[in-house]
Design a protein around this motif. Structure first.
Motif, short mmCIF file in Angstrom:
data_model
loop_
_atom_site.label_atom_id
_atom_site.label_comp_id
_atom_site.label_asym_id
_atom_site.label_seq_id
_atom_site.Cartn_x
_atom_site.Cartn_y
_atom_site.Cartn_z
N THR A 104 33.29 42.38 27.47
CA THR A 104 33.11 43.55 28.32
C THR A 104 32.60 43.20 29.70
N SER A 105 32.52 41.93 30.02
CA SER A 105 32.08 41.51 31.34
C SER A 105 33.19 41.75 32.36
N ILE A 106 32.80 41.98 33.61
CA ILE A 106 33.81 42.17 34.66
C ILE A 106 34.68 40.92 34.80
N TYR A 107 34.15 39.78 34.42
CA TYR A 107 34.87 38.52 34.60
C TYR A 107 35.98 38.34 33.56
N GLU A 108 36.01 39.21 32.56
CA GLU A 108 37.01 39.08 31.49
C GLU A 108 38.17 40.04 31.68
N PHE A 109 38.22 40.67 32.85
CA PHE A 109 39.33 41.56 33.17
C PHE A 109 40.04 41.00 34.40
N ASP A 110 41.35 40.96 34.32
CA ASP A 110 42.14 40.29 35.35
C ASP A 110 42.70 41.23 36.41
N TYR A 111 42.90 42.48 36.05
CA TYR A 111 43.53 43.42 36.97
C TYR A 111 42.65 44.65 37.12
N TRP A 112 42.57 45.15 38.35
CA TRP A 112 41.68 46.25 38.67
C TRP A 112 42.41 47.29 39.51
N GLY A 113 42.04 48.56 39.29
CA GLY A 113 42.50 49.61 40.16
C GLY A 113 41.59 49.75 41.36
N GLN A 114 41.90 50.71 42.22
CA GLN A 114 41.14 50.92 43.45
C GLN A 114 39.93 51.83 43.23
N GLY A 115 39.88 52.49 42.12
CA GLY A 115 38.73 53.34 41.83
C GLY A 115 38.96 54.81 42.14
N THR A 116 38.24 55.64 41.43
CA THR A 116 38.26 57.08 41.68
C THR A 116 36.81 57.57 41.70
N GLN A 117 36.47 58.37 42.71
CA GLN A 117 35.09 58.78 42.91
C GLN A 117 34.73 59.94 41.99
N VAL A 118 33.59 59.80 41.34
CA VAL A 118 33.02 60.88 40.53
C VAL A 118 31.67 61.23 41.12
N THR A 119 31.49 62.48 41.50
CA THR A 119 30.23 62.94 42.06
C THR A 119 29.72 64.10 41.23
#
Length: 122
Positions: A104-119
């Protein structure tokens, strides 16, 4: 190569709900575990939830408190994060990620999206 696009973020009052979606490109979606992470201003990116390629193995961060549910639809190449009873401290940029490792570490994921803001705010 996998491209990920998140959607579903927005402004919600405390106690409200949101459902985030993560649409993936490519025809090999089911071989990737999918994860959701979040990053608040001035803080490190933190793990929220992970689901295995088949959907049979799921892990959550401790702060989940039963409020968040991760799921996926391999026929639609999409992963989801249902968030209920949202709190102001859930405010962050939420990212989805894809990877073929077990953790579950960020280093174990190879591909990422740009993100979506939740407020979460009244």
């Amino acid at each position: 190569q996998v491209q990920l696009v998140e959607s579903g973020g927005g402004l919600v009052q405390p106690g409200g709900s949101l459902r985030l979606s993560c649409a993936a490109s490519g025809r090999t979606f089911s071989i990737y575990a999918m994860g959701w992470f979040r990053q608040a201003p001035g803080k490190e990116r933190e793990f929220v939830a992970r689901i295995s390629g088949s959907g049979g193995v799921i892990h959550y961060a401790g702060f989940r408190e039963g409020r968040f549910t991760i799921s996926r639809d391999n026929a639609k190449n999409t992963a989801y994060l249902q968030m209920n009873n949202l709190k102001p401290e859930d405010t962050a940029l939420y990212y989805c990620a894809a990877g073929r490792q077990q953790g579950t570490s960020i280093y174990e994921f190879d591909y990422w999206g740009q993100g979506t803001q939740v407020t979460v705010s009244s």
